[in-house]
Write a protein that holds these residues in place. Structure first.
Motif, short mmCIF file in Angstrom:
data_model
loop_
_atom_site.label_atom_id
_atom_site.label_comp_id
_atom_site.label_asym_id
_atom_site.label_seq_id
_atom_site.Cartn_x
_atom_site.Cartn_y
_atom_site.Cartn_z
N LEU A 186 40.14 115.89 -32.63
CA LEU A 186 40.12 116.29 -31.23
C LEU A 186 40.12 115.06 -30.36
O LEU A 186 39.25 114.23 -30.45
CB LEU A 186 38.86 117.12 -30.97
CG LEU A 186 38.56 117.53 -29.54
CD1 LEU A 186 39.67 118.41 -29.01
CD2 LEU A 186 37.24 118.26 -29.47
N THR A 187 41.15 114.91 -29.54
CA THR A 187 41.26 113.75 -28.68
C THR A 187 41.19 114.21 -27.24
O THR A 187 42.08 114.88 -26.76
CB THR A 187 42.59 113.00 -28.89
OG1 THR A 187 42.68 112.67 -30.28
CG2 THR A 187 42.65 111.75 -28.06
N TYR A 236 46.08 120.02 -23.07
CA TYR A 236 47.53 119.89 -23.18
C TYR A 236 47.91 119.10 -24.42
O TYR A 236 47.10 118.36 -24.99
CB TYR A 236 48.11 119.22 -21.93
CG TYR A 236 47.87 117.73 -21.82
CD1 TYR A 236 48.87 116.81 -22.15
CD2 TYR A 236 46.64 117.24 -21.41
CE1 TYR A 236 48.64 115.44 -22.05
CE2 TYR A 236 46.41 115.87 -21.30
CZ TYR A 236 47.42 114.99 -21.62
OH TYR A 236 47.18 113.64 -21.53
N GLN A 237 49.15 119.31 -24.85
CA GLN A 237 49.76 118.50 -25.89
C GLN A 237 50.77 117.59 -25.19
O GLN A 237 50.79 117.53 -23.98
CB GLN A 237 50.38 119.41 -26.95
CG GLN A 237 49.32 120.32 -27.61
CD GLN A 237 49.93 121.34 -28.55
OE1 GLN A 237 50.59 121.00 -29.51
NE2 GLN A 237 49.67 122.61 -28.27
N SER A 238 51.62 116.93 -25.92
CA SER A 238 52.50 115.94 -25.29
C SER A 238 53.40 116.54 -24.23
O SER A 238 53.71 115.91 -23.22
CB SER A 238 53.34 115.22 -26.34
OG SER A 238 54.18 116.15 -27.03
N ALA A 249 42.49 117.28 -20.87
CA ALA A 249 42.08 116.89 -22.22
C ALA A 249 43.29 117.03 -23.14
O ALA A 249 43.94 118.08 -23.17
CB ALA A 249 40.94 117.78 -22.72
N GLN A 250 43.62 115.98 -23.88
CA GLN A 250 44.79 115.98 -24.75
C GLN A 250 44.38 116.28 -26.20
O GLN A 250 43.36 115.80 -26.68
CB GLN A 250 45.52 114.63 -24.71
CG GLN A 250 46.82 114.64 -25.49
CD GLN A 250 47.63 113.37 -25.32
OE1 GLN A 250 47.09 112.34 -24.94
NE2 GLN A 250 48.90 113.43 -25.61
N ALA A 262 38.54 123.86 -29.11
CA ALA A 262 37.82 123.31 -27.96
C ALA A 262 37.58 124.37 -26.89
O ALA A 262 36.53 124.40 -26.25
CB ALA A 262 38.60 122.13 -27.37
N MET A 263 38.55 125.27 -26.70
CA MET A 263 38.37 126.34 -25.72
C MET A 263 37.23 127.25 -26.13
O MET A 263 36.41 127.66 -25.29
CB MET A 263 39.67 127.14 -25.57
CG MET A 263 39.59 128.25 -24.53
SD MET A 263 41.19 129.08 -24.28
CE MET A 263 42.17 127.74 -23.59
#
Length: 356
Positions: free
Chosen positions: A25-26, A63-65, A90-91, A101-102
């Motif tokens: 998790l980043t 979000y992702q990329s 948060a990426q 994470a949600m």
């Protein structure tokens, strides 16, 4: 205790030890300097005076990329900050980590493929489908099943008995299973090694992975290096596509925020679809990719949103039933339990996309 219970269930659904908050998790805050708005959408000065349907003081978006465009253009900040709502970003490496994470309360909203919310719901997550993504002619081109150039594997039929690397519970999961089915194979005919795409990329380029389910920008980088041969793309896959998914409590309490978010994202994506070269100039430096790579990545992206409808939910239910049939999720998932009421959708869905 709720966190522990969910984490155990969700980790079992993915792979033991894969989803640790320290390694998978980043979280990245939106503090980048010099990211100036360049699109017409970002430059539009919109004045909001009606703050009804807004309870939260902070909107936390995962979000992702592909979410870099929305974040960099600050279109949500422009609309929400005058209403007293701060936007935090948060990426995440992939959709399953975002959904985890949600569920534990770290984010309120995020974009994922069709598969992660099904696995999250199976593990008890209190989520809702907020809005869907429009499928276009480019949908699926950026997701592939691939092998090294000198591999003896020529088609999906040759995957029987092979070890395939992709992250379980991601959109790749459904893609692989459907590709196998079309080729007359069963999920039990392969061996799955669950690794996030970003972590598998280097190993594949070094020839250590026999079969890889890749996506951009790692696909484009492997293509440029001449280290990859595609045997199947996800074009034409019978999937309802991606979604913005929200935490149920946040969605119910903040329809005013969601309406603004959907309006601005749809507006920006419409602009992006018509201006791919400009998009490449914006996100290339952010993702630290050379121009030729980012242009290929952008050319394979799909843009646009579509409202949640009974037909879309029916399609999503079909995917959930598919996973249950193969024993991938431990129980039957009722997608309707992750759906808002028609009145609630009417409050958050702009007229411009409600009929898509």
């Amino acid at each position: 205790m709720v966190y522990i219970k969910f984490f155990r269930h969700f980790t079992w659904l993915l792979a033991p030890g894969l989803l640790t908050l320290a390694t998978s998790l980043t979280l990245v805050s939106c503090t980048a300097e010099g990211e100036k708005a360049q699109s017409p959408s970002a430059a539009t000065n919109v004045s909001d005076t009606n703050s009804s349907g807004i309870k939260a003081k902070v909107l936390r978006i995962g979000y992702q990329s592909a979410g870099d465009l929305v974040r960099s253009q600050k279109v949500l900040e422009k609309r929400l900050q005058p209403l007293g709502v701060k936007v935090e970003w948060a990426q995440f490496v992939q959709g399953p980590q975002l959904m985890e994470a949600m569920n534990v309360g770290k984010i309120d909203l995020g974009a994922v493929g069709e598969t992660p919310p099904i696995f999250a719901q199976a593990a008890g997550a209190q989520i809702v489908y907020v809005v869907g993504s429009r499928r276009t002619a480019t949908t699926g081109r950026a997701s592939v099943i691939a092998v090294p150039p000198n591999s003896p594997i020529k088609s999906v039929k040759d995957l029987k008995g092979q070890k395939i690397v992709f992250q379980k519970a991601s959109a790749s999961h459904y893609f692989v299973f459907r590709a196998l089915e079309d080729a007359g194979l069963k999920p039990s005919d392969i061996k799955i090694l669950s690794i996030p795409t970003v972590e598998a990329s280097s190993a594949f380029l070094e020839g250590k992975i026999p079969v890889w389910v890749a996506g951009d920008p790692y696909l484009a980088l492997a293509e440029k290096a001449g280290k990859i041969r595609v045997i199947k793309t996800a074009e034409g896959l019978d999937t309802p596509g991606a979604y913005y998914v929200g935490a149920r409590k946040f969605a119910v309490e903040n329809p005013g925020i969601l309406l603004i978010v959907i309006e601005e994202i749809d507006k920006l994506q419409r602009w992006a679809e018509a201006n791919p070269k400009e998009v490449a100039k914006i996100i290339g430096p952010i993702q630290k990719l050379p121009p030729d790579i980012i242009e290929k990545v952008v050319s394979r992206r799909s843009y646009g949103l579509r409202g949640i409808s009974p037909e879309l939910i029916k399609e999503q239910q079909r995917i959930a039933d598919y996973f249950y049939k193969y024993g991938v999720i431990p129980k039957d998932v009722n997608i309707q339990e992750a759906v808002l009421t028609p009145e609630e959708y009417a409050a958050i869905t702009p007229e411009s996309i409600s009929q898509k």
